[in-house]
Scaffold this motif. Structure first.
Motif, PDB file in Angstrom:
ATOM      1  N   THR A   2     -18.197 -23.931  86.218  1.00 39.99           N
ATOM      2  CA  THR A   2     -16.808 -23.608  85.927  1.00 39.99           C
ATOM      3  C   THR A   2     -16.666 -23.314  84.439  1.00 39.99           C
ATOM      4  N   LEU A  30     -21.082 -35.185  92.972  1.00 38.23           N
ATOM      5  CA  LEU A  30     -20.739 -33.770  92.874  1.00 38.23           C
ATOM      6  C   LEU A  30     -21.939 -32.848  93.025  1.00 38.23           C
ATOM      7  N   GLY A  31     -23.126 -33.401  92.940  1.00 37.52           N
ATOM      8  CA  GLY A  31     -24.313 -32.630  93.255  1.00 37.52           C
ATOM      9  C   GLY A  31     -24.962 -31.869  92.113  1.00 37.52           C
ATOM     10  N   GLU A  32     -25.994 -31.158  92.489  1.00 31.58           N
ATOM     11  CA  GLU A  32     -26.834 -30.411  91.558  1.00 31.58           C
ATOM     12  C   GLU A  32     -26.010 -29.415  90.750  1.00 31.58           C
ATOM     13  N   THR A  34     -24.071 -30.176  88.256  1.00 36.95           N
ATOM     14  CA  THR A  34     -22.911 -30.819  87.632  1.00 36.95           C
ATOM     15  C   THR A  34     -23.310 -31.368  86.268  1.00 36.95           C
ATOM     16  N   SER A  49     -18.705 -28.434  86.921  1.00 42.30           N
ATOM     17  CA  SER A  49     -19.436 -28.440  88.188  1.00 42.30           C
ATOM     18  C   SER A  49     -19.250 -27.121  88.916  1.00 42.30           C
ATOM     19  N   PRO A  50     -20.321 -26.617  89.525  1.00 39.10           N
ATOM     20  CA  PRO A  50     -20.185 -25.406  90.326  1.00 39.10           C
ATOM     21  C   PRO A  50     -19.457 -25.692  91.643  1.00 39.10           C
ATOM     22  N   ARG A  51     -19.372 -26.951  92.012  1.00 41.96           N
ATOM     23  CA  ARG A  51     -18.709 -27.375  93.240  1.00 41.96           C
ATOM     24  C   ARG A  51     -17.227 -27.611  92.972  1.00 41.96           C
ATOM     25  N   THR A  52     -16.388 -27.272  93.926  1.00 38.80           N
ATOM     26  CA  THR A  52     -14.972 -27.581  93.829  1.00 38.80           C
ATOM     27  C   THR A  52     -14.798 -29.069  94.104  1.00 38.80           C
ATOM     28  N   PHE A  53     -14.053 -29.745  93.248  1.00 37.23           N
ATOM     29  CA  PHE A  53     -13.814 -31.176  93.427  1.00 37.23           C
ATOM     30  C   PHE A  53     -12.388 -31.497  93.029  1.00 37.23           C
ATOM     31  N   ASP A  57     -12.168 -37.242  94.149  1.00 38.39           N
ATOM     32  CA  ASP A  57     -13.627 -37.323  94.177  1.00 38.39           C
ATOM     33  C   ASP A  57     -14.141 -38.095  92.962  1.00 38.39           C
TER      34      ASP A  57
END
Length: 74
Positions: A2, A30-32, A34, A49-53, A57
């Motif tokens: 992000t 949040l995973g890899e 982050t 993080s590339p993941r939406t959270f 969370d």
């Protein structure tokens, strides 16, 4: 990754070991990819993080480590 990091406040951190526990818990949830930066002196946690959270969370990870999640930083 992000482009705008999310910043949260956490209460109860007193040392670098506190920061490490929180960082590890958030990265695990949040995973890899982050990236988590924790400043225990100011109580600030910055997350990219590339993941939406959601704040929920982050709150779950923080509270699992025994610290108090105070929400988005002002």
């Amino acid at each position: 990754m992000t482009s705008n990091p999310s910043v949260f406040e956490v209460r109860g951190m007193t040392c670098g070991g506190c920061a490490k526990r929180i960082r590890t818990a958030i990265e695990s949830d949040l995973g890899e990819g982050t990236e988590v930066s924790v400043d225990h002196k100011s109580g600030r946690v910055t997350i990219n993080s590339p993941r939406t959270f959601t704040p929920d969370d982050v709150q779950a990870a923080v509270e699992r480590t025994g610290y108090e999640f105070a929400g988005n930083a002002a």
